[in-house]
Design a protein around this motif. Structure first.
Motif, PDB file in Angstrom:
ATOM      1  N   GLY A 260      -3.770  -9.254   7.129  1.00 40.61           N
ATOM      2  CA  GLY A 260      -5.101  -8.710   6.901  1.00 40.61           C
ATOM      3  C   GLY A 260      -5.315  -7.375   7.577  1.00 40.61           C
ATOM      4  N   LEU A 261      -4.768  -7.217   8.765  1.00 47.76           N
ATOM      5  CA  LEU A 261      -4.931  -5.993   9.534  1.00 47.76           C
ATOM      6  C   LEU A 261      -4.324  -4.790   8.814  1.00 47.76           C
ATOM      7  CD1 LEU A 261      -6.195  -5.199  12.204  1.00 47.76           C
ATOM      8  CD2 LEU A 261      -3.984  -5.564  13.298  1.00 47.76           C
ATOM      9  N   LYS A 262      -3.162  -5.001   8.187  1.00 49.37           N
ATOM     10  CA  LYS A 262      -2.503  -3.918   7.463  1.00 49.37           C
ATOM     11  C   LYS A 262      -3.332  -3.470   6.262  1.00 49.37           C
ATOM     12  CE  LYS A 262       1.434  -6.099   7.078  1.00 49.37           C
ATOM     13  NZ  LYS A 262       2.781  -6.460   6.677  1.00 49.37           N
ATOM     14  N   ALA A 263      -3.919  -4.423   5.557  1.00 48.85           N
ATOM     15  CA  ALA A 263      -4.653  -4.125   4.322  1.00 48.85           C
ATOM     16  C   ALA A 263      -6.146  -3.918   4.559  1.00 48.85           C
ATOM     17  CB  ALA A 263      -4.438  -5.253   3.321  1.00 48.85           C
ATOM     18  N   LYS A 264      -6.588  -3.995   5.814  1.00 48.58           N
ATOM     19  CA  LYS A 264      -8.013  -3.901   6.158  1.00 48.58           C
ATOM     20  C   LYS A 264      -8.844  -4.907   5.361  1.00 48.58           C
ATOM     21  CE  LYS A 264      -8.040   0.622   8.047  1.00 48.58           C
ATOM     22  NZ  LYS A 264      -8.628   0.968   9.235  1.00 48.58           N
ATOM     23  N   LYS A 265      -8.378  -6.144   5.370  1.00 53.31           N
ATOM     24  CA  LYS A 265      -9.094  -7.254   4.752  1.00 53.31           C
ATOM     25  C   LYS A 265      -8.808  -8.507   5.567  1.00 53.31           C
ATOM     26  CE  LYS A 265      -5.598  -8.908   1.570  1.00 53.31           C
ATOM     27  NZ  LYS A 265      -5.366  -9.431   0.249  1.00 53.31           N
ATOM     28  N   LEU A 266      -9.533  -9.569   5.291  1.00 56.15           N
ATOM     29  CA  LEU A 266      -9.327 -10.821   6.009  1.00 56.15           C
ATOM     30  C   LEU A 266      -8.150 -11.573   5.402  1.00 56.15           C
ATOM     31  CD1 LEU A 266     -12.988 -12.120   6.404  1.00 56.15           C
ATOM     32  CD2 LEU A 266     -11.627 -10.836   8.045  1.00 56.15           C
TER      33      LEU A 266
END
Length: 129
Positions: free
Chosen positions: A94-100
């Protein structure tokens, strides 16, 4: 950082800011800063992650703190999920894609029982206000 917050709190608690509502608003503006902006609308990828959540089995293994959760997908695979100003999971997806990621979503929807229609469910950053 603690010193700065304490100094701001002391200044704002003085009597010269007499209106409680004004003081509270000013305090919130200065102190509560999100790492990610508030997301008003439900993101498109949120539904995809909910589908992924329903297709897999997750278990809450441990809760070492009030905002820390250890999640398991199988007996030998665990992930550490932290809920707060930064929603974080040890999977890193999630951190890489800026999503949960699905693990954070499991904690939000299944463990904390937040409805998937509640805007808190899809926030990348949570605050006390």
């Amino acid at each position: 950082a603690y010193f700065i917050i304490s100094a701001i709190h002391l200044i704002l608690s003085r009597k010269h800011i007499s209106n409680h509502r004004k003081r509270r608003s000013l305090y919130s503006t200065l102190i509560v800063m999100r790492d990610h902006p508030f997301i008003n609308r439900r993101p498109r990828e949120f539904d995809e992650t909910i589908t992924l959540l329903s297709q897999n089995t997750f278990f809450l293994v441990n809760r070492p703190g009030p905002t820390v959760f250890i999640i398991s997908t199988s007996p030998d695979i665990t992930f550490k999920v932290t809920i707060g100003n930064i929603q974080n999971c040890s999977c890193g997806e999630g951190l890489k894609a800026k999503k949960l990621c699905v693990h954070i979503l499991f904690v939000m929807l299944r463990v904390l029982q937040i409805e998937d229609t509640n805007p808190l469910a899809w926030q990348l950053s949570l605050t006390d206000d």
